[in-house]
Design an enzyme around this catalytic site. Structure first.
Site, PDB file in Angstrom:
ATOM      1  N   HIS A 258      -4.707   0.259  -3.012  1.00  0.00           N
ATOM      2  CA  HIS A 258      -5.564  -0.589  -2.184  1.00  0.00           C
ATOM      3  C   HIS A 258      -6.486  -1.379  -3.078  1.00  0.00           C
ATOM      4  O   HIS A 258      -6.946  -0.872  -4.097  1.00  0.00           O
ATOM      5  CB  HIS A 258      -6.388   0.266  -1.207  1.00  0.00           C
ATOM      6  N   ASP A 309      -1.166   2.187   5.935  1.00  0.00           N
ATOM      7  CA  ASP A 309       0.210   1.881   6.341  1.00  0.00           C
ATOM      8  C   ASP A 309       1.171   3.050   6.104  1.00  0.00           C
ATOM      9  O   ASP A 309       2.223   3.130   6.740  1.00  0.00           O
ATOM     10  CB  ASP A 309       0.719   0.631   5.605  1.00  0.00           C
TER      11      ASP A 309
END
Ligand code: CMC
Length: 378
Positions: A258, A309
């Site tokens: 991320h 996700d």
């Protein structure tokens, strides 16, 4: 004047102010802990918080739900357009076209006032699930199903997709996932929406642009790729070797890493137990074991924790949803955050227009065409 700052990908740059959410100390929507909203609230309450600034009272929530229910129907012309779209078109492209088409029939499209933007945002929030469910059914050669105003947004979405009453567990899982996907400060799609709004364009255009930005696999498109990877790996036994080989080939493992959460995405940690529970209820324990191995190896080899996700893809799989729905489901949720950002941008607008650092050639003199010769002749 000091030298302008340059950071590739705007990494670490504060590109604007927002009162909508923060990730500084856990994820908070307008001050409320996103995990608490997921655990104790509903997606409708979350969307209300994002759009209207605070939790609704019981009356406000009832009115909000009534407005959403009333708006959960598409103009006949839009439904006709959806029928014409090739069935092979990716559903994210259909969502993008759907949002764009809806602008033509929205009475407030060109009105950029705060009140009109709230009305448009609520309508899109209600209409995009219908676009998704209808398009998904049409490509399966099934007729669209009318929205049921007695159901929650999550429940209604599952109903319109499957034409079967969803189980309370499925509704709860969908509601949690929509709540966690709803907002995430200056991510790429939200930033795209704010850039578009900052030119004094309109909310539908900003949402269309945001959908385009979300589609990419480095952003929302990752949840579909996660499932494709899990399918490619196929078994717990293959997982360890597959990940080591993929990393050796410098492949990116979707659902990991991320830009801002370097020590882990709290949303992914929150969703994991829900995934495990649904997996147990739907007989998918081996997929969870495979995910566990992948998580361990990516952690050991690259020190990369999973992002939202990663569990979301599995959760949708356990709900029996086809992979092509995963990123569009992100749209259905994130339209609440995008709209809040468009409204915030317009309430205190300044055109977003950064600088570029020039890396091209130095000055050159123009040569008339006749003096340029032909290629290869010097
Ligand atoms: N798999 C393998 N290696 C990775 C991954 C990954 N998923 N993510 C980052 N790396 C490596 C990258 O190759 C680089 O290695 P090296 O230093 O050896 O070149 C290092 O980690 C740093 O990567 P980065 O590209 O500088 O990190 P970033 O902050 O620009 O990237 C990211 C963030 C999300 C684009 C990236 O982690 C990624 O591509 N992840 C996979 C796609 C994904 O899951 N996206 C969803 C993002 S979160 C929710 C959402 O927006 O939907």
């Amino acid at each position: 004047m000091s030298e302008p700052v340059y950071s590739p990908g705007l990494e670490g740059i504060i590109a604007g102010e927002t009162a909508i959410s923060t990730i500084t100390d856990g994820l908070r929507y307008r001050g409320y802990d996103a995990e608490q909203l997921a655990e104790q609230g509903t997606f409708e309450e979350t969307a209300y918080v994002l759009l209207h600034g605070d939790l609704p009272t019981a009356d406000e929530l009832a009115e909000f739900r009534k407005r959403l229910a009333a708006a959960a129907v598409l103009p006949t012309e839009v439904m006709e357009f959806l029928r014409q779209i090739p069935r092979t078109a990716p559903l994210m492209d259909v969502m993008r076209s759907g949002a764009s088409l809806l602008a033509h029939w929205d009475p407030d499209t060109a009105d950029n006032s705060h009140a009109a933007n709230l009305r448009k945002a609520e309508r899109l929030l209600a209409q995009l699930p219908v676009v998704l469910a209808a398009s998904s059914r049409l490509r399966r050669s099934k007729e669209p199903v009318a929205s049921d105003p007695s159901l929650s947004l999550a429940g209604n979405l599952l109903w319109m997709l499957n034409r079967l009453p969803p189980t309370p567990q499925a509704v709860r899982a969908m509601d949690i996932s929509l709540t966690l996907y709803a907002e995430h400060e200056f991510n790429a799609s939200t930033f795209a929406a704010r850039v578009i709004a900052s030119t004094l364009s309109d909310l539908h255009s900003a949402v269309v642009g945001a959908i385009g930005a979300l589609k990419g696999p480095l952003h929302g498109g990752a949840n579909e790729q996660v499932m494709q990877v899990l399918e490619e790996i196929g078994s717990v036994e293959n997982a360890d070797t597959w990940v080591r080989d993929a990393l050796a080939q410098k492949r990116r493992i979707m659902g990991f890493g991320h830009r801002v959460y370097k020590t882990g995405d709290p949303r992914a940690r929150f969703l994991k137990p829900w995934c495990q529970q649904l997996a147990a209820e739907s007989g998918h324990e081996s997929l969870e074991q495979m995910a566990e191995v992948i998580e361990r190896v990516v952690g050991e080899q690259k020190k990369l924790p999973p992002n939202l996700d990663w569990p979301s893809a599995r959760l949708y799989h356990y709900l029996g949803l086809p992979v092509e729905l995963y990123t569009p489901l992100f749209v259905v949720s994130r339209v609440s955050g995008w709209s809040a950002h468009v409204i915030e941008q317009l309430d205190n607008n300044r055109l977003i227009r950064p600088l570029g650092r020039y890396t091209g050639p130095g000055e050159k003199d123009f040569k008339p065409l006749a003096e340029r010769g032909t290629p290869g002749t010097g």
